[in-house]
Enzyme design. Structure first.
Site, PDB file in Angstrom:
ATOM      1  N   ASP A 142      27.634  40.395  40.825  1.00  0.00           N
ATOM      2  CA  ASP A 142      26.997  39.139  41.256  1.00  0.00           C
ATOM      3  C   ASP A 142      26.142  39.326  42.513  1.00  0.00           C
ATOM      4  OD1 ASP A 142      28.269  37.989  39.132  1.00  0.00           O
ATOM      5  OD2 ASP A 142      29.749  36.883  40.306  1.00  0.00           O
ATOM      6  N   ARG A 183      23.898  25.647  40.629  1.00  0.00           N
ATOM      7  CA  ARG A 183      25.211  26.017  40.081  1.00  0.00           C
ATOM      8  C   ARG A 183      26.062  26.732  41.128  1.00  0.00           C
ATOM      9  NH1 ARG A 183      25.361  30.150  35.881  1.00  0.00           N
ATOM     10  NH2 ARG A 183      27.536  29.818  36.338  1.00  0.00           N
ATOM     11  N   CYS A 221      25.267  34.449  27.212  1.00  0.00           N
ATOM     12  CA  CYS A 221      24.329  33.783  28.113  1.00  0.00           C
ATOM     13  C   CYS A 221      23.280  34.805  28.505  1.00  0.00           C
ATOM     14  CB  CYS A 221      25.036  33.183  29.316  1.00  0.00           C
ATOM     15  SG  CYS A 221      25.635  34.406  30.467  1.00  0.00           S
ATOM     16  N   ILE A 226      28.474  46.338  34.465  1.00  0.00           N
ATOM     17  CA  ILE A 226      29.348  45.265  33.952  1.00  0.00           C
ATOM     18  C   ILE A 226      28.676  44.501  32.804  1.00  0.00           C
ATOM     19  CG2 ILE A 226      30.708  43.201  34.552  1.00  0.00           C
ATOM     20  CD1 ILE A 226      31.657  45.578  36.171  1.00  0.00           C
ATOM     21  N   VAL A 252      34.991  36.725  24.451  1.00  0.00           N
ATOM     22  CA  VAL A 252      36.282  36.332  25.063  1.00  0.00           C
ATOM     23  C   VAL A 252      37.448  36.916  24.261  1.00  0.00           C
ATOM     24  CG1 VAL A 252      35.453  34.249  26.224  1.00  0.00           C
ATOM     25  CG2 VAL A 252      36.251  34.088  23.857  1.00  0.00           C
ATOM     26  N   ASP A 253      37.181  37.997  23.525  1.00  0.00           N
ATOM     27  CA  ASP A 253      38.214  38.604  22.681  1.00  0.00           C
ATOM     28  C   ASP A 253      39.468  38.984  23.471  1.00  0.00           C
ATOM     29  OD1 ASP A 253      36.401  40.471  23.877  1.00  0.00           O
ATOM     30  OD2 ASP A 253      37.259  42.083  22.676  1.00  0.00           O
ATOM     31  N   LEU A 254      39.298  39.449  24.705  1.00  0.00           N
ATOM     32  CA  LEU A 254      40.472  39.895  25.476  1.00  0.00           C
ATOM     33  C   LEU A 254      41.298  38.713  25.977  1.00  0.00           C
ATOM     34  CD1 LEU A 254      38.763  42.863  27.351  1.00  0.00           C
ATOM     35  CD2 LEU A 254      40.209  42.949  25.308  1.00  0.00           C
ATOM     36  N   LYS A 258      32.881  29.359  44.488  1.00  0.00           N
ATOM     37  CA  LYS A 258      32.692  28.714  43.176  1.00  0.00           C
ATOM     38  C   LYS A 258      33.641  29.325  42.154  1.00  0.00           C
ATOM     39  CE  LYS A 258      29.218  30.336  40.401  1.00  0.00           C
ATOM     40  NZ  LYS A 258      29.557  30.784  39.051  1.00  0.00           N
ATOM     41  N   ASN A 259      33.669  30.647  42.075  1.00  0.00           N
ATOM     42  CA  ASN A 259      34.431  31.288  41.001  1.00  0.00           C
ATOM     43  C   ASN A 259      35.939  31.184  41.202  1.00  0.00           C
ATOM     44  OD1 ASN A 259      32.097  31.825  39.690  1.00  0.00           O
ATOM     45  ND2 ASN A 259      32.001  34.002  40.232  1.00  0.00           N
ATOM     46  N   ARG A 263      28.966  38.560  26.443  1.00  0.00           N
ATOM     47  CA  ARG A 263      30.145  37.998  27.090  1.00  0.00           C
ATOM     48  C   ARG A 263      31.205  37.444  26.118  1.00  0.00           C
ATOM     49  NH1 ARG A 263      28.258  34.842  32.446  1.00  0.00           N
ATOM     50  NH2 ARG A 263      30.372  35.418  33.034  1.00  0.00           N
TER      51      ARG A 263
HETATM   52  C1  LIG Z   1      33.291  32.037  36.667  1.00  0.00           C
HETATM   53  C2  LIG Z   1      33.473  33.467  37.057  1.00  0.00           C
HETATM   54  O1  LIG Z   1      34.443  33.824  37.696  1.00  0.00           O
HETATM   55  N1  LIG Z   1      32.483  34.286  36.722  1.00  0.00           N
HETATM   56  C3  LIG Z   1      32.546  35.680  37.139  1.00  0.00           C
HETATM   57  C4  LIG Z   1      33.426  36.435  36.158  1.00  0.00           C
HETATM   58  O2  LIG Z   1      32.881  36.256  34.851  1.00  0.00           O
HETATM   59  P1  LIG Z   1      33.758  36.658  33.576  1.00  0.00           P
HETATM   60  O3  LIG Z   1      35.175  36.347  33.832  1.00  0.00           O
HETATM   61  O4  LIG Z   1      33.091  36.012  32.411  1.00  0.00           O
HETATM   62  O5  LIG Z   1      33.513  38.212  33.541  1.00  0.00           O
HETATM   63  P2  LIG Z   1      34.512  39.342  33.009  1.00  0.00           P
HETATM   64  O6  LIG Z   1      35.136  40.019  34.163  1.00  0.00           O
HETATM   65  O7  LIG Z   1      35.409  38.736  31.993  1.00  0.00           O
HETATM   66  O8  LIG Z   1      33.507  40.341  32.291  1.00  0.00           O
HETATM   67  C5  LIG Z   1      33.492  41.730  32.582  1.00  0.00           C
HETATM   68  C6  LIG Z   1      33.053  42.487  31.355  1.00  0.00           C
HETATM   69  O9  LIG Z   1      34.071  42.395  30.354  1.00  0.00           O
HETATM   70  C7  LIG Z   1      33.531  41.958  29.121  1.00  0.00           C
HETATM   71  N2  LIG Z   1      34.554  41.164  28.429  1.00  0.00           N
HETATM   72  C8  LIG Z   1      35.146  40.111  29.079  1.00  0.00           C
HETATM   73  C9  LIG Z   1      36.103  39.357  28.439  1.00  0.00           C
HETATM   74  C10 LIG Z   1      36.466  39.673  27.125  1.00  0.00           C
HETATM   75  O10 LIG Z   1      37.317  39.030  26.498  1.00  0.00           O
HETATM   76  N3  LIG Z   1      35.869  40.731  26.513  1.00  0.00           N
HETATM   77  C11 LIG Z   1      34.913  41.498  27.141  1.00  0.00           C
HETATM   78  O11 LIG Z   1      34.395  42.451  26.554  1.00  0.00           O
HETATM   79  C12 LIG Z   1      32.294  41.138  29.541  1.00  0.00           C
HETATM   80  O12 LIG Z   1      31.358  41.003  28.491  1.00  0.00           O
HETATM   81  C13 LIG Z   1      31.774  41.967  30.697  1.00  0.00           C
HETATM   82  O13 LIG Z   1      31.030  43.060  30.210  1.00  0.00           O
HETATM   83  O14 LIG Z   1      33.455  37.807  36.522  1.00  0.00           O
HETATM   84  C14 LIG Z   1      32.165  38.452  36.447  1.00  0.00           C
HETATM   85  C15 LIG Z   1      32.372  39.931  36.761  1.00  0.00           C
HETATM   86  O15 LIG Z   1      32.734  40.095  38.079  1.00  0.00           O
HETATM   87  C16 LIG Z   1      31.196  37.760  37.404  1.00  0.00           C
HETATM   88  O16 LIG Z   1      29.914  38.307  37.194  1.00  0.00           O
HETATM   89  C17 LIG Z   1      31.144  36.274  37.141  1.00  0.00           C
HETATM   90  O17 LIG Z   1      30.422  35.628  38.177  1.00  0.00           O
HETATM   91  C1  LIG Z   2      27.694  35.048  36.430  1.00  0.00           C
HETATM   92  C2  LIG Z   2      28.103  34.077  37.239  1.00  0.00           C
HETATM   93  O1  LIG Z   2      28.759  32.947  36.843  1.00  0.00           O
HETATM   94  P1  LIG Z   2      29.307  32.611  35.349  1.00  0.00           P
HETATM   95  O2  LIG Z   2      30.384  33.598  35.051  1.00  0.00           O
HETATM   96  O3  LIG Z   2      29.828  31.229  35.470  1.00  0.00           O
HETATM   97  O4  LIG Z   2      28.140  32.733  34.409  1.00  0.00           O
HETATM   98  C3  LIG Z   2      27.899  34.153  38.709  1.00  0.00           C
HETATM   99  O5  LIG Z   2      28.553  33.398  39.447  1.00  0.00           O
HETATM  100  O6  LIG Z   2      27.058  34.970  39.143  1.00  0.00           O
END
Ligand SMILES: CC(=O)N[C@H]1[C@@H](OP(=O)(O)OP(=O)(O)OC[C@H]2O[C@@H](n3ccc(=O)[nH]c3=O)[C@H](O)[C@@H]2O)O[C@H](CO)[C@@H](O)[C@@H]1O
Ligand SMILES: C=C(OP(=O)(O)O)C(=O)O
Length: 430
Positions: A312, A404, A122, A334, A129-131, A22-23, A127
């Site tokens: 996950d 999902r 969520c 995480i 998206v600043d980075l 999925k991811n 979560r």
């Molecule tokens: C669709 C998808 O692929 N989802 C996966 C993706 O989520 P996702 O890509 O959202 O997870 P990230 O690796 O970005 O998040 C890791 C950590 O970085 C933090 N963060 C992230 C971005 C940012 O701009 N700023 C920031 O502070 C997040 O809050 C979190 O604490 O990777 C996660 C970590 O392996 C998995 O649990 C999710 O299943």
């Molecule tokens: C956290 C997950 O997905 P998402 O990043 O889409 O919320 C997940 O696949 O476990």
């Protein structure tokens, strides 16, 4: 709303085919925005999140063609962004799935502008998206946040740059990579995520003509090209689905062969499983998990970015540890709020105490079935695993979370001897 009814106790025995990740698919579908030629993905899982991404891309004018029902080789999805007419990702679609933010990088790289709703937090954490945004700014995008939307634009092409992520982020790496492949000049991304889904995305981009070095390491070097062509790419197997079925074998003290997957995708999990006393071996086209007669013992885990233990899989590991001999400590590093399954597992008789970011789990002899409910995907499947091992009936509510991320979950488990069925809204089996 559908529910899942389980009666626990049967050791699972049989073969489960693992689908595409999925991811990975959620990052590969937006790749189509980078070219006006067709991107054809095979081994795409048939999941609610994939349909949401398809709806988002269709809203923008991307032609999305699904080859009908799933086949043994997974679905084929053909994406054609030649007729793109819209660069906005509206709130109504983004709020259904955070991965929608992955259209931002490709849109600004190829179309010079994007307006994408901020996904917000969520159940598992805030979560941000600043980075993602900082990386795109480093490449020359002008970004402002207004009315809950990210507005990004660039005159001409993005410009290659050096950017170091202050924290490892999967989605941030994916957005930056998809933007950098069309930027002018060289980009160096440091402290990037090394997850197999990133490697898969990079390989797909390479097959379209992108120049990327360092896939699977923490530094990516990308030489931007002027345009990318179409491709056909097979989605990498789902390591989280693989791990979940491996733990289904373990928690029922059963024996499953998992096909269509690879051991190297789940090495950390397998290492922990072996330490717990479960036999895992490479098998033809996959792996074999044998927990028959195994006295599963408590083993500590700490979640970490790949190649560490995946966040996950944390909830599913907790279900296994709830039935293990002895105690274990599970540390979530995480996401700040990823223990929502604990109160539900406790209602099934588990002995778990949370101390900050860690949970101490003391294994019990028997879990007992109960009506349960979870607020996210992996927490929900952990309750299914607990229900497979529990005495009596478990009803898992809010099945849409499972839909999902798990294709044909009930059918795959039932084929291996589980007593499991989906109850439709009116209570009839469906
Ligand atoms: C669709 C998808 O692929 N989802 C996966 C993706 O989520 P996702 O890509 O959202 O997870 P990230 O690796 O970005 O998040 C890791 C950590 O970085 C933090 N963060 C992230 C971005 C940012 O701009 N700023 C920031 O502070 C997040 O809050 C979190 O604490 O990777 C996660 C970590 O392996 C998995 O649990 C999710 O299943
Ligand atoms: C956290 C997950 O997905 P998402 O990043 O889409 O919320 C997940 O696949 O476990």
């Amino acid at each position: 709303m559908d529910r899942i009814r389980l009666v626990g106790g049967a050791p699972l025995e049989g073969t489960v085919r693992i689908g595409g990740a999925k991811n990975a698919a959620l990052a590969l579908m937006p790749v189509a925005l980078l070219t006006d030629q067709t991107v054809r993905l095979t081994n795409v899982p048939d999941l609610a999140d994939i349909r949401t991404m398809a709806a988002l891309l269709e809203h923008m004018g991307v032609g999305v063609h699904l080859n009908g029902a799933s086949t043994a080789a997974g679905r084929v999805v053909a994406l054609d962004a030649g007729g793109l007419k819209e660069t906005t990702a509206p709130y109504d679609l983004v709020r259904r799935m955070r991965a929608s933010i992955l259209v931002l990088g490709p849109l600004v790289a190829r179309h010079g502008k994007a307006r994408v709703s901020l996904p917000g937090g969520c159940a598992i954490g805030t979560r941000p998206v600043d980075l993602h945004l900082k990386a795109l700014e480093a490449l020359g995008a002008e970004i402002d946040l207004r009315e809950g939307y990210v507005n990004a634009r660039v005159d001409g092409r993005l410009k290659g740059a050096r950017f170091a992520f202050s924290k490892v982020t999967v989605g941030g790496t994916e957005n930056a990579l998809m933007a950098a492949v069309l930027a002018e000049g060289e980009t160096i991304l440091e402290n990037v995520a090394r997850e197999p889904e990133i490697v898969d995305l990079g390989r797909c981009l390479q097959s379209m003509g992108a120049e990327i070095e360092g896939l699977g390491t923490s530094t990516l070097r990308i030489r931007g090209v002027e345009s990318l062509g179409g491709t056909t790419h097979a989605v990498v197997p789902d390591r989280i689905e693989t791990g979940t079925y491996a733990l289904a074998a373990a928690i029922t003290r059963g024996h499953l062969t998992l096909t269509g997957t690879r051991l190297d995708l789940v090495e950390s999990l397998i290492d922990h499983l072996r330490r717990a006393g479960v036999r895992v071996a490479r098998a033809e086209g996959g792996l074999e998990v044998d927990a028959r007669g195994a006295p599963v013992v408590g083993v500590d885990v700490m979640t970490e970015p790949f190649p560490g233990f995946p966040t996950d899989m944390q909830a599913q590991w907790m279900a296994l540890m709830a039935t293990a001999d002895g105690a274990s400590m599970i540390t979530e590093s995480i996401f700040e709020n990823r223990f929502m399954h604990v109160p539900e597992l406790t209602r099934m008789g588990a002995d778990i105490n949370i101390h900050g970011g860690s949970a101490i789990v003391r294994g019990v002899r028997h879990l007992s079935g109960a009506p349960v409910m979870a607020t996210d995907l992996r927490a929900s499947v952990c309750l299914v695993l607990a229900g497979l091992a529990a005495e009596g009936e478990t009803i898992v509510n809010r099945v849409y979370h499972l839909d999902r991320g798990y294709e044909c979950l009930e059918a795959k488990l039932a084929a291996c001897g589980a007593s499991i069925e989906r109850l439709s809204e009116r209570g009839a089996a469906g």
